[in-house]
Structures are given as C-alpha cells and as structure tokens.
Enzyme design. Structure first.
Site, mmCIF file in Angstrom:
data_model
loop_
_atom_site.group_PDB
_atom_site.id
_atom_site.type_symbol
_atom_site.label_atom_id
_atom_site.label_comp_id
_atom_site.label_asym_id
_atom_site.label_seq_id
_atom_site.Cartn_x
_atom_site.Cartn_y
_atom_site.Cartn_z
ATOM 1 C CG ASP A 1 -0.582 0.115 2.728
ATOM 2 O OD1 ASP A 1 0.985 0.212 2.772
ATOM 3 O OD2 ASP A 1 -0.904 -0.332 3.328
ATOM 4 C CB CYS B 1 0.576 -2.818 4.448
ATOM 5 S SG CYS B 1 0.327 -4.234 6.050
ATOM 6 C CB THR C 1 1.848 -3.720 10.846
ATOM 7 O OG1 THR C 1 0.384 -4.714 10.350
ATOM 8 C CG2 THR C 1 1.459 -2.704 11.676
ATOM 9 C CG HIS D 1 8.926 -26.262 11.019
ATOM 10 N ND1 HIS D 1 9.059 -26.108 12.329
ATOM 11 C CD2 HIS D 1 9.688 -26.702 10.529
ATOM 12 C CE1 HIS D 1 10.104 -26.554 12.832
ATOM 13 N NE2 HIS D 1 10.735 -27.104 11.147
ATOM 14 C CG HIS E 1 7.349 -30.000 9.675
ATOM 15 N ND1 HIS E 1 7.007 -29.447 10.900
ATOM 16 C CD2 HIS E 1 8.386 -30.187 8.887
ATOM 17 C CE1 HIS E 1 8.113 -29.366 11.320
ATOM 18 N NE2 HIS E 1 9.226 -29.861 9.665
HETATM 19 C C1 RB5 Z 1 -2.179 1.956 6.800
HETATM 20 O O1 RB5 Z 1 -2.762 3.125 7.444
HETATM 21 C C2 RB5 Z 1 -2.107 0.991 7.819
HETATM 22 O O2 RB5 Z 1 -3.326 0.076 7.892
HETATM 23 C C3 RB5 Z 1 -1.505 -0.306 6.809
HETATM 24 O O3 RB5 Z 1 -0.779 -0.056 5.788
HETATM 25 C C4 RB5 Z 1 -1.346 -1.363 7.590
HETATM 26 O O4 RB5 Z 1 -0.244 -1.006 8.354
HETATM 27 C C5 RB5 Z 1 -2.368 -2.429 7.507
HETATM 28 O O5 RB5 Z 1 -2.051 -3.424 8.560
#
Ligand code: RB5
Length: 150
Positions: free
Chosen positions: A8, A65, A67, A98, A133
């Site tokens: 993203d 993205c 996280t 695994h 596995h």
């Molecule tokens: C975007 O602000 C953020 O929510 C996205 O990049 C991501 O971290 C979502 O899981």
C-alpha cells in the site's frame, strides 16, 4: 523464480528497494502494488498478489503494508494461501520449512530495509521440509476446505 510483490501507500519505498534487491539476484518480480503515496486500501493488493500465487502466475508472494498485518489477513482469505507476517529472519525461515508459507509479509513501519532484505533472503533460501509438517499443513488446508463446504 517469479515473485509477485504488493504494497500500500505506506510501503512504496520499501517495496521498490526489495524489488531491486530481488532483481539484482536475477529473480523476476511482478509488481502488483502501488507506486503512489496517495492513500489506498491494502486489501486490494493483498488479494491481487494472493490470486497470482494461487493461480500459479507467480511462484511466491511478498506483501508490505504498515505492519504487514492487514495485507496478510486479506491474502489469507484467498484459497490456497498461507501468508504470515515475519519481523525476524528465524520466523521467516521456519515459516517456509514447517508451514510452507507461500506469501511473506512484513511492515514498513516496523522493520528497517536491511532487516527486511535479510528476512526475504532467509525465506527464499529455505524450503519446505515435508514429513510431519506436511500432515499439519494439510490439516490447515482442510479447515479451509471444510469452511468452503459449510
Ligand atoms: C495504513 O495506514 C495501515 O493501516 C496499513 O498500512 C497497514 O498497517 C494495515 O495493516
């Protein structure tokens, strides 16, 4: 080896650096992500890469993205996908050995680019160990099959 990559707006720079890192190793990369800093919705890119992996258009996928969580959750809704967020090389390696993950995800707001490259390298250099596995991965995929039949 062909890799589908998606991201993203939060992860444009990291995606570009990972793409260059892979291409420098002679790996073909198909970019399904955005290259714009305009706010966008990560599920779109998670689904696009997951569809390409599930259809065999690419061998494996990488999703980034903020996280790595949202984009991997979206990818995991596509049948046949095993995506996981890895913030360390050990988890990345074991997720292949695994769990036979076919998509690697991480967060551009969580880890730096050098760690991201290390995670990608460990993941790509590892291979599924099969054996006990394989039975467990088959159990996971069976959950998906049973859900579809409900
Ligand atoms: C975007 O602000 C953020 O929510 C996205 O990049 C991501 O971290 C979502 O899981």
């Amino acid at each position: 080896m062909k890799i589908g990559i998606g991201n993203d707006h939060v992860a444009v720079e990291m995606k570009q650096e990972i793409q260059a890192h892979l291409e420098a190793k002679g790996i073909e990369v198909v970019n399904f992500g955005t290259d714009s800093s305009q706010r966008c919705d990560y599920p779109v890119y998670g689904e696009a890469v997951a569809n390409a992996v599930a259809a065999g258009e690419v061998d494996l996928g990488i999703l980034i993205c903020g996280t790595g969580v949202g984009i991997s959750l979206a990818a995991n809704k596509v049948a046949g996908i095993r995506a996981c967020v890895c913030s360390d090389p050990y988890t990345a390696k074991l997720s292949r050995e695994h769990n036979n993950t076919n998509i690697l995800a991480f967060g551009a707001r969580v880890i730096g680019i050098e760690l991201a490259k290390m995670i990608v390298d460990e993941w790509l250099n590892a291979s599924f160990q099969g054996g006990r596995h394989a039975e467990r991965v088959a159990m996971i995929m069976d959950i998906e099959r049973r859900q579809r039949e409900k």
